[in-house]
Every structure is written in C-alpha cells, then in structure tokens.
Design a protein around this motif. Structure first.
Motif, PDB file in Angstrom:
ATOM      1  N   LEU A 100       0.825  -1.204   0.000  1.00 54.59           N
ATOM      2  CA  LEU A 100       0.000   0.000   0.000  1.00 54.59           C
ATOM      3  C   LEU A 100       0.862   1.259   0.000  1.00 54.59           C
ATOM      4  CD1 LEU A 100      -2.661  -0.990   2.656  1.00 54.59           C
ATOM      5  CD2 LEU A 100      -2.981  -0.845   0.197  1.00 54.59           C
ATOM      6  N   ALA A 101       0.391   2.247  -0.692  1.00 56.96           N
ATOM      7  CA  ALA A 101       1.054   3.553  -0.677  1.00 56.96           C
ATOM      8  C   ALA A 101       0.683   4.257   0.627  1.00 56.96           C
ATOM      9  CB  ALA A 101       0.599   4.371  -1.875  1.00 56.96           C
ATOM     10  N   PRO A 102       1.529   5.159   1.130  1.00 61.37           N
ATOM     11  CA  PRO A 102       1.228   5.837   2.401  1.00 61.37           C
ATOM     12  C   PRO A 102      -0.138   6.519   2.433  1.00 61.37           C
ATOM     13  CG  PRO A 102       3.482   6.276   1.751  1.00 61.37           C
ATOM     14  CD  PRO A 102       2.830   5.541   0.608  1.00 61.37           C
ATOM     15  N   GLN A 103      -0.574   7.104   1.332  1.00 56.43           N
ATOM     16  CA  GLN A 103      -1.862   7.791   1.327  1.00 56.43           C
ATOM     17  C   GLN A 103      -3.039   6.815   1.350  1.00 56.43           C
ATOM     18  OE1 GLN A 103       0.388   8.075  -1.158  1.00 56.43           O
ATOM     19  NE2 GLN A 103      -0.579   7.609  -3.100  1.00 56.43           N
ATOM     20  N   ASP A 104      -2.800   5.539   1.093  1.00 57.22           N
ATOM     21  CA  ASP A 104      -3.871   4.545   1.091  1.00 57.22           C
ATOM     22  C   ASP A 104      -4.011   3.797   2.414  1.00 57.22           C
ATOM     23  OD1 ASP A 104      -4.423   5.148  -1.563  1.00 57.22           O
ATOM     24  OD2 ASP A 104      -3.016   3.640  -2.310  1.00 57.22           O
ATOM     25  N   LEU A 105      -3.153   4.077   3.374  1.00 60.81           N
ATOM     26  CA  LEU A 105      -3.192   3.321   4.624  1.00 60.81           C
ATOM     27  C   LEU A 105      -4.485   3.529   5.401  1.00 60.81           C
ATOM     28  CD1 LEU A 105       0.469   3.653   5.884  1.00 60.81           C
ATOM     29  CD2 LEU A 105      -0.654   1.653   4.905  1.00 60.81           C
ATOM     30  N   TRP A 106      -4.982   4.782   5.484  1.00 60.22           N
ATOM     31  CA  TRP A 106      -6.204   5.038   6.258  1.00 60.22           C
ATOM     32  C   TRP A 106      -7.415   4.347   5.655  1.00 60.22           C
ATOM     33  CZ3 TRP A 106      -5.715   6.250  10.982  1.00 60.22           C
ATOM     34  CH2 TRP A 106      -4.651   7.032  11.405  1.00 60.22           C
ATOM     35  N   SER A 107      -7.478   4.257   4.340  1.00 61.54           N
ATOM     36  CA  SER A 107      -8.635   3.599   3.727  1.00 61.54           C
ATOM     37  C   SER A 107      -8.534   2.079   3.805  1.00 61.54           C
ATOM     38  CB  SER A 107      -8.772   4.045   2.270  1.00 61.54           C
ATOM     39  OG  SER A 107      -7.646   3.630   1.520  1.00 61.54           O
ATOM     40  N   ALA A 108      -7.370   1.551   4.135  1.00 61.02           N
ATOM     41  CA  ALA A 108      -7.199   0.109   4.234  1.00 61.02           C
ATOM     42  C   ALA A 108      -7.680  -0.440   5.581  1.00 61.02           C
ATOM     43  CB  ALA A 108      -5.733  -0.259   4.017  1.00 61.02           C
ATOM     44  N   TRP A 109      -7.875   0.449   6.582  1.00 65.67           N
ATOM     45  CA  TRP A 109      -8.325   0.007   7.898  1.00 65.67           C
ATOM     46  C   TRP A 109      -9.811  -0.301   7.856  1.00 65.67           C
ATOM     47  CZ3 TRP A 109      -5.613  -0.147  12.617  1.00 65.67           C
ATOM     48  CH2 TRP A 109      -4.281   0.221  12.521  1.00 65.67           C
ATOM     49  N   SER A 110     -10.209  -1.304   8.609  1.00 60.95           N
ATOM     50  CA  SER A 110     -11.630  -1.579   8.792  1.00 60.95           C
ATOM     51  C   SER A 110     -11.951  -1.385  10.272  1.00 60.95           C
ATOM     52  CB  SER A 110     -11.973  -2.997   8.362  1.00 60.95           C
ATOM     53  OG  SER A 110     -11.303  -3.924   9.174  1.00 60.95           O
ATOM     54  N   LEU A 111     -13.029  -0.718  10.560  1.00 63.05           N
ATOM     55  CA  LEU A 111     -13.409  -0.424  11.930  1.00 63.05           C
ATOM     56  C   LEU A 111     -14.381  -1.502  12.405  1.00 63.05           C
ATOM     57  CD1 LEU A 111     -13.139   1.501  14.301  1.00 63.05           C
ATOM     58  CD2 LEU A 111     -15.051   2.782  13.394  1.00 63.05           C
ATOM     59  N   ASP A 112     -13.866  -2.500  13.071  1.00 60.37           N
ATOM     60  CA  ASP A 112     -14.689  -3.574  13.602  1.00 60.37           C
ATOM     61  C   ASP A 112     -15.364  -3.079  14.882  1.00 60.37           C
ATOM     62  OD1 ASP A 112     -15.830  -5.988  14.199  1.00 60.37           O
ATOM     63  OD2 ASP A 112     -13.973  -6.943  14.867  1.00 60.37           O
ATOM     64  N   PRO A 113     -16.677  -3.086  14.946  1.00 61.21           N
ATOM     65  CA  PRO A 113     -17.373  -2.560  16.119  1.00 61.21           C
ATOM     66  C   PRO A 113     -16.980  -3.256  17.422  1.00 61.21           C
ATOM     67  CG  PRO A 113     -18.919  -2.916  14.338  1.00 61.21           C
ATOM     68  CD  PRO A 113     -17.610  -3.498  13.905  1.00 61.21           C
ATOM     69  N   ALA A 114     -16.739  -4.539  17.406  1.00 59.44           N
ATOM     70  CA  ALA A 114     -16.358  -5.253  18.627  1.00 59.44           C
ATOM     71  C   ALA A 114     -15.017  -4.753  19.160  1.00 59.44           C
ATOM     72  CB  ALA A 114     -16.298  -6.752  18.355  1.00 59.44           C
ATOM     73  N   VAL A 115     -14.087  -4.488  18.286  1.00 59.56           N
ATOM     74  CA  VAL A 115     -12.780  -3.979  18.696  1.00 59.56           C
ATOM     75  C   VAL A 115     -12.916  -2.552  19.224  1.00 59.56           C
ATOM     76  CG1 VAL A 115     -10.469  -3.370  17.890  1.00 59.56           C
ATOM     77  CG2 VAL A 115     -11.533  -5.479  17.110  1.00 59.56           C
ATOM     78  N   ALA A 116     -13.688  -1.721  18.529  1.00 60.26           N
ATOM     79  CA  ALA A 116     -13.875  -0.338  18.957  1.00 60.26           C
ATOM     80  C   ALA A 116     -14.554  -0.271  20.321  1.00 60.26           C
ATOM     81  CB  ALA A 116     -14.690   0.428  17.917  1.00 60.26           C
ATOM     82  N   VAL A 117     -15.580  -1.086  20.545  1.00 62.69           N
ATOM     83  CA  VAL A 117     -16.271  -1.107  21.835  1.00 62.69           C
ATOM     84  C   VAL A 117     -15.323  -1.585  22.929  1.00 62.69           C
ATOM     85  CG1 VAL A 117     -18.102  -2.272  23.138  1.00 62.69           C
ATOM     86  CG2 VAL A 117     -18.587  -1.336  20.885  1.00 62.69           C
ATOM     87  N   GLY A 118     -14.519  -2.578  22.643  1.00 60.56           N
ATOM     88  CA  GLY A 118     -13.547  -3.067  23.612  1.00 60.56           C
ATOM     89  C   GLY A 118     -12.521  -2.011  23.996  1.00 60.56           C
ATOM     90  N   LEU A 119     -12.039  -1.271  23.017  1.00 59.14           N
ATOM     91  CA  LEU A 119     -11.067  -0.211  23.291  1.00 59.14           C
ATOM     92  C   LEU A 119     -11.684   0.920  24.105  1.00 59.14           C
ATOM     93  CD1 LEU A 119      -9.200   0.002  19.878  1.00 59.14           C
ATOM     94  CD2 LEU A 119      -8.276  -0.790  22.054  1.00 59.14           C
ATOM     95  N   VAL A 120     -12.904   1.310  23.768  1.00 55.96           N
ATOM     96  CA  VAL A 120     -13.575   2.377  24.512  1.00 55.96           C
ATOM     97  C   VAL A 120     -13.867   1.926  25.936  1.00 55.96           C
ATOM     98  CG1 VAL A 120     -15.719   3.713  24.647  1.00 55.96           C
ATOM     99  CG2 VAL A 120     -14.508   3.522  22.477  1.00 55.96           C
ATOM    100  N   ALA A 121     -14.311   0.688  26.113  1.00 55.22           N
ATOM    101  CA  ALA A 121     -14.593   0.172  27.458  1.00 55.22           C
ATOM    102  C   ALA A 121     -13.319   0.108  28.297  1.00 55.22           C
ATOM    103  CB  ALA A 121     -15.240  -1.207  27.362  1.00 55.22           C
ATOM    104  N   THR A 122     -12.232  -0.327  27.701  1.00 54.30           N
ATOM    105  CA  THR A 122     -10.960  -0.389  28.425  1.00 54.30           C
ATOM    106  C   THR A 122     -10.494   1.001  28.830  1.00 54.30           C
ATOM    107  OG1 THR A 122     -10.339  -2.379  27.212  1.00 54.30           O
ATOM    108  CG2 THR A 122      -8.565  -1.162  28.262  1.00 54.30           C
ATOM    109  N   ALA A 123     -10.597   1.959  27.925  1.00 53.48           N
ATOM    110  CA  ALA A 123     -10.195   3.329  28.239  1.00 53.48           C
ATOM    111  C   ALA A 123     -11.078   3.920  29.337  1.00 53.48           C
ATOM    112  CB  ALA A 123     -10.251   4.194  26.981  1.00 53.48           C
ATOM    113  N   ALA A 124     -12.378   3.633  29.315  1.00 56.12           N
ATOM    114  CA  ALA A 124     -13.287   4.154  30.342  1.00 56.12           C
ATOM    115  C   ALA A 124     -12.971   3.537  31.703  1.00 56.12           C
ATOM    116  CB  ALA A 124     -14.730   3.873  29.944  1.00 56.12           C
TER     117      ALA A 124
END
Length: 64
Positions: free
Chosen positions: A13-37
């Motif tokens: 991947l080119a550097p400008q394409d890295l952000w679009s290559a990420w997928s935001l999995d809701p389970a991971v996001a909820v886990g990270l937010v819960a851990t931070a809280a």
C-alpha cells in the motif's frame, strides 16, 4: 521448502492509502472504549487516595 505467508497479495500500500485500508470492527472499537473508560475511572478513584496525591503523572496516564 515452504512459501512465505503473505498478509495481502499484490503491491504494498502507498502511504496515502493506509487510512482507507483500515476496517473499523465494532467489537474492537467497543472493547477499546470500554478499556479506556475503566482505566480513566480507576485513575480518577486512585489519584485522591494516593499518598503523594499523584498516582501517575498525566503523561503516564495518557501513555496507556
């Protein structure tokens, strides 16, 4: 001899394409937010009880 395992096929991947290559999995996001809280809540309870009134410096807490 075995072939190397590749995470993706094709060109890297080119550097400008890295952000679009990420997928935001809701389970991971909820886990990270819960851990931070939980961490923030624990730090809020720990600081007033600390002997030196300083359980951790602000930058140390943010480094978590």
């Amino acid at each position: 001899m075995t072939a190397p395992a590749l995470l993706h096929d094709g060109a890297p991947l080119a550097p400008q394409d890295l952000w679009s290559a990420w997928s935001l999995d809701p389970a991971v996001a909820v886990g990270l937010v819960a851990t931070a809280a939980l961490y923030a809540g624990g730090m809020a309870r720990l600081r007033p009880r600390s002997v030196r009134r300083r359980a951790a410096r602000s930058w140390e807490a943010l480094a978590f």
